[in-house]
Design an enzyme around this catalytic site. Structure first.
Site, mmCIF file in Angstrom:
data_model
loop_
_atom_site.group_PDB
_atom_site.id
_atom_site.type_symbol
_atom_site.label_atom_id
_atom_site.label_comp_id
_atom_site.label_asym_id
_atom_site.label_seq_id
_atom_site.Cartn_x
_atom_site.Cartn_y
_atom_site.Cartn_z
ATOM 1 C CG HIS A 44 -3.312 -9.672 4.974
ATOM 2 N ND1 HIS A 44 -3.833 -9.252 3.778
ATOM 3 C CD2 HIS A 44 -2.130 -9.023 5.091
ATOM 4 C CE1 HIS A 44 -3.003 -8.389 3.198
ATOM 5 N NE2 HIS A 44 -1.971 -8.232 3.986
ATOM 6 N NE ARG A 45 -2.370 -5.167 8.383
ATOM 7 C CZ ARG A 45 -1.211 -4.643 8.766
ATOM 8 N NH1 ARG A 45 -0.797 -4.809 10.007
ATOM 9 N NH2 ARG A 45 -0.469 -3.965 7.915
ATOM 10 C CG LEU A 89 12.564 -1.402 -2.167
ATOM 11 C CD1 LEU A 89 12.274 -0.988 -3.602
ATOM 12 C CD2 LEU A 89 14.052 -1.669 -1.973
ATOM 13 C CE1 TYR A 108 -2.008 -7.012 -0.281
ATOM 14 C CE2 TYR A 108 -0.963 -8.434 -1.884
ATOM 15 C CZ TYR A 108 -0.959 -7.839 -0.648
ATOM 16 O OH TYR A 108 0.088 -8.043 0.218
ATOM 17 C CB SER A 113 0.996 -11.395 6.957
ATOM 18 O OG SER A 113 1.581 -10.176 6.560
ATOM 19 N N GLY A 129 8.690 1.448 1.891
ATOM 20 C CA GLY A 129 7.588 2.203 1.317
ATOM 21 C C GLY A 129 8.022 3.245 0.309
ATOM 22 C CG ASP A 183 2.594 -12.599 -0.890
ATOM 23 O OD1 ASP A 183 2.079 -13.567 -0.300
ATOM 24 O OD2 ASP A 183 2.536 -11.426 -0.462
ATOM 25 C CD1 TRP A 223 -1.596 -3.514 -1.748
ATOM 26 C CD2 TRP A 223 0.223 -2.236 -1.970
ATOM 27 N NE1 TRP A 223 -1.875 -2.302 -1.174
ATOM 28 C CE2 TRP A 223 -0.777 -1.493 -1.303
ATOM 29 C CE3 TRP A 223 1.461 -1.641 -2.219
ATOM 30 C CZ2 TRP A 223 -0.567 -0.180 -0.882
ATOM 31 C CZ3 TRP A 223 1.660 -0.339 -1.795
ATOM 32 C CH2 TRP A 223 0.647 0.375 -1.127
ATOM 33 N NE ARG A 224 2.314 -0.004 -6.576
ATOM 34 C CZ ARG A 224 3.450 -0.298 -5.953
ATOM 35 N NH1 ARG A 224 3.458 -0.429 -4.635
ATOM 36 N NH2 ARG A 224 4.568 -0.477 -6.628
#
Length: 304
Positions: free
Chosen positions: A133-134, A217, A61, A163, A219, A56, A28-29
């Site tokens: 994704h959504r 975790l 992203y 997802s 967030g 993934d 993601w980052r």
């Protein structure tokens, strides 16, 4: 007291025939802070060298609200272009279907384009797992299924997933698919336990879907708990973490992995040492009493 079964060295990815590590690394980052391809390569190596072969990412992203759409995929593609041998060591997953500012688009033309664009950015001929994704409420699952089945039939995609879908949305799409879904990716953590009681994980086991947990975790709230509930969950995790000589983070991953649905936590860190540390979760063992202590703390009340 007897221990819950340990996670296997590799899990089947649904019924796809693909074997993946029981923990994944998410990107993601990855494209943040101007990370170079060389630096990104170090993170890829950290995951693979730790035995984490499941990577993934997603086309969204890297998007910062203005630009950067596709940047994480493109950066990983640069890594693979320089070291093509890495591709055979990984199971590569990506996602598509979010198109700012729509925000979601699963129309047939867009889905086809999203898959092609991801293949190009990743500089690969095939995506091992492609996920929506959504959910796009305006897309009929029959039309979506036709595009996804075509992607598999053409060899561009090996396995399919979703997802952030509800159980009903999963059932509807799976009904129309010839190549049935292999995965579902909801938010799951010791602080987000909704899926344990709303049927999401029960459906996953019924349909043979492998659950992938994003934000395992909470967030970052497990690292710095503030509320009474968060602190109670952290304390229950720490009891096991301290006894077994691991961090609270590792205990949280292992808590999810102990569930019979075969939850795969997605490590979100972009630090090599934190990625490698996550692999220690495979060695943590839980008793039922310890496992339920975390669940009760997360519920904030006794079990019925």
């Amino acid at each position: 007291m007897s221990l819950l079964p340990p996670p296997p060295a590799f899990r089947p990815l649904g019924a796809s025939g693909i074997a993946v590590s029981p923990i994944a690394w998410g990107m993601w980052r990855l494209a943040e802070e101007g990370r170079s391809a060389a630096d990104a390569a170090k993170l890829v190596h950290a995951a693979l060298d730790a035995g984490i072969n499941f990577l993934d990412t997603a086309d969204i992203y890297g998007f910062d609200g203005q630009g950067g759409f596709g940047d994480a995929e493109a950066l990983l593609g640069e890594v693979l272009a320089v070291e093509p041998a890495l591709r055979s060591r990984m199971v590569l997953a990506t996602k598509g279907g979010i198109l700012p500012p729509s925000p979601y688009d699963q129309s047939p033309d867009y889905l086809r384009k999203a898959i092609e664009d991801s293949l190009r950015r990743l500089q690969t001929d095939v995506i091992d797992l492609w996920q929506i994704h959504r959910p796009d409420i305006l897309a009929h699952p029959h039309e979506t299924a036709r595009v996804l089945d075509d992607a598999v039939a053409s060899g561009k995609v090996k396995a399919l997933g979703v997802s952030n879908f509800t159980p009903a949305q999963i059932a509807a799409l799976n009904h129309f698919l010839g190549e049935k879904l292999a995965t579902t990716q909801p938010e799951i953590s010791p602080l987000r336990i909704t899926c344990f009681e709303n049927g999401e994980l029960d459906q996953a086991m019924q349909l043979g879907l492998t659950p992938m947990a994003w934000s395992p975790l909470g967030g970052g709230r497990l690292a710095a708990p503030e509320s009474t509930r968060d602190m109670a969950v952290a304390q229950a995790l720490d009891a096991v973490a301290t006894a077994q000589g691991v961090s609270r983070t590792v205990a949280a991953y292992s808590w999810l992995m102990a569930h019979p649905a075969g939850i795969i936590p997605i490590i979100g860190s972009q630090k090599a040492e934190r990625i490698a540390e996550g692999a220690a979760a495979l060695n943590v063992r839980w008793t039922r009493t310890e496992w339920y202590a975390v669940l009760v703390a997360a519920r904030g009340e006794r079990l019925p």
